[in-house]
Design a protein around this motif. Structure first.
Motif, short mmCIF file in Angstrom:
data_model
loop_
_atom_site.label_atom_id
_atom_site.label_comp_id
_atom_site.label_asym_id
_atom_site.label_seq_id
_atom_site.Cartn_x
_atom_site.Cartn_y
_atom_site.Cartn_z
N GLU A 1 0.82 -1.21 0.00
CA GLU A 1 0.00 0.00 0.00
C GLU A 1 0.86 1.26 0.00
N GLU A 2 2.11 1.15 0.44
CA GLU A 2 3.00 2.31 0.56
C GLU A 2 3.98 2.47 -0.60
N LEU A 3 4.32 1.38 -1.26
CA LEU A 3 5.38 1.42 -2.29
C LEU A 3 5.18 0.32 -3.31
N VAL A 4 5.35 0.67 -4.58
CA VAL A 4 5.39 -0.31 -5.66
C VAL A 4 6.70 -0.10 -6.39
N ALA A 5 7.41 -1.19 -6.67
CA ALA A 5 8.67 -1.13 -7.43
C ALA A 5 8.50 -1.93 -8.71
N LEU A 6 8.78 -1.27 -9.82
CA LEU A 6 8.69 -1.88 -11.14
C LEU A 6 10.08 -1.90 -11.76
N LYS A 7 10.46 -3.02 -12.33
CA LYS A 7 11.80 -3.14 -12.91
C LYS A 7 11.74 -2.95 -14.42
N ALA A 8 12.61 -2.07 -14.89
CA ALA A 8 12.84 -1.87 -16.31
C ALA A 8 14.28 -2.30 -16.59
N ARG A 9 14.74 -2.08 -17.78
CA ARG A 9 16.14 -2.43 -18.08
C ARG A 9 17.09 -1.47 -17.38
N GLY A 10 17.77 -1.95 -16.37
CA GLY A 10 18.80 -1.18 -15.70
C GLY A 10 18.32 -0.14 -14.70
N VAL A 11 17.02 0.03 -14.55
CA VAL A 11 16.50 1.05 -13.63
C VAL A 11 15.12 0.61 -13.13
N PHE A 12 14.75 1.11 -11.98
CA PHE A 12 13.43 0.85 -11.43
C PHE A 12 12.56 2.10 -11.55
N LEU A 13 11.27 1.90 -11.63
CA LEU A 13 10.29 2.96 -11.48
C LEU A 13 9.55 2.62 -10.20
N THR A 14 9.59 3.51 -9.22
CA THR A 14 8.88 3.26 -7.97
C THR A 14 7.78 4.30 -7.80
N ILE A 15 6.72 3.87 -7.15
CA ILE A 15 5.61 4.76 -6.84
C ILE A 15 5.44 4.73 -5.33
N GLU A 16 5.53 5.89 -4.71
CA GLU A 16 5.50 5.99 -3.25
C GLU A 16 4.28 6.76 -2.78
N ARG A 17 3.62 6.22 -1.74
CA ARG A 17 2.46 6.89 -1.16
C ARG A 17 2.89 8.17 -0.46
N VAL A 18 2.17 9.24 -0.76
CA VAL A 18 2.36 10.52 -0.11
C VAL A 18 1.01 10.94 0.46
N GLU A 19 0.96 11.13 1.77
CA GLU A 19 -0.28 11.55 2.41
C GLU A 19 -0.67 12.93 1.88
N GLU A 20 -1.95 13.13 1.72
CA GLU A 20 -2.49 14.40 1.24
C GLU A 20 -1.91 14.79 -0.12
N PHE A 21 -1.66 13.79 -0.95
CA PHE A 21 -1.13 14.01 -2.29
C PHE A 21 -2.06 14.92 -3.09
N ARG A 22 -1.47 15.88 -3.76
CA ARG A 22 -2.18 16.75 -4.68
C ARG A 22 -1.48 16.66 -6.02
N PRO A 23 -2.19 16.25 -7.08
CA PRO A 23 -1.52 16.10 -8.37
C PRO A 23 -1.02 17.43 -8.92
N PRO A 24 0.04 17.40 -9.72
CA PRO A 24 0.54 18.63 -10.31
C PRO A 24 -0.50 19.24 -11.24
N ASP A 25 -0.48 20.54 -11.36
CA ASP A 25 -1.45 21.24 -12.21
C ASP A 25 -0.80 21.77 -13.48
N TRP A 26 0.10 20.98 -14.04
CA TRP A 26 0.80 21.35 -15.26
C TRP A 26 -0.18 21.73 -16.34
N PRO A 27 0.03 22.80 -17.10
CA PRO A 27 1.28 23.53 -17.22
C PRO A 27 1.43 24.68 -16.22
N ASP A 28 0.42 24.90 -15.38
CA ASP A 28 0.59 25.89 -14.33
C ASP A 28 1.63 25.35 -13.34
N ASN A 29 1.97 26.11 -12.34
CA ASN A 29 3.00 25.65 -11.42
C ASN A 29 2.63 25.91 -9.97
N GLU A 30 1.35 26.10 -9.69
CA GLU A 30 0.96 26.27 -8.29
C GLU A 30 1.28 24.99 -7.52
#
Length: 122
Positions: free
Chosen positions: A36-65
């Motif tokens: 529930e806190e972390l997912v690790a995905l393996k690619a060639r030579g590098v991992f992509l991890t997704i980490e839980r952040v409490e009160e996560f707010r997605p980026p509002d790209w292209p704005d920068n607030e």
């Protein structure tokens, strides 16, 4: 000689499992760890991890607030030595260190966090 090698690119999320499934399917990656806190995905030579952040707010790209949210996990053989070398070339060490025996959080000269860590499996 390099101080570290790129080990993982880490994304913040309020749903690591859901986002992990998305990237697993999008990039045909292998799940090496999932909780529930972390997912690790393996690619060639590098991992992509997704980490839980409490009160996560997605980026509002292209704005920068709410800016983009990711950090680099850099694999090292010796945490103390790599930390000292990174500090010597301009990194800063914040006071908060969640798991200093497993990884060290440092800030690059612009203030972006990155982690030095010893890989669980090389």
């Amino acid at each position: 000689m390099a101080i570290a090698r790129l080990g993982a690119i880490s994304l913040d999320s309020d749903d690591p499992i859901g986002l992990g499934r998305f990237y697993r399917e999008l990039l045909d990656l292998t799940v090496t760890y999932e909780s529930e806190e972390l997912v690790a995905l393996k690619a060639r030579g590098v991992f992509l991890t997704i980490e839980r952040v409490e009160e996560f707010r997605p980026p509002d790209w292209p704005d920068n607030e709410i800016p983009k949210q990711l950090h680099l996990d850099l694999f090292v053989e010796d945490l103390d030595r790599a930390e000292a070398e990174a500090l010597a070339i301009g990194a800063r060490k914040p006071e908060t260190q969640p798991a200093p025996d497993r990884w060290r959080v440092l800030l690059d000269p612009s203030g972006h966090p990155f982690c030095l860590t010893i890989p669980a499996s090389a």
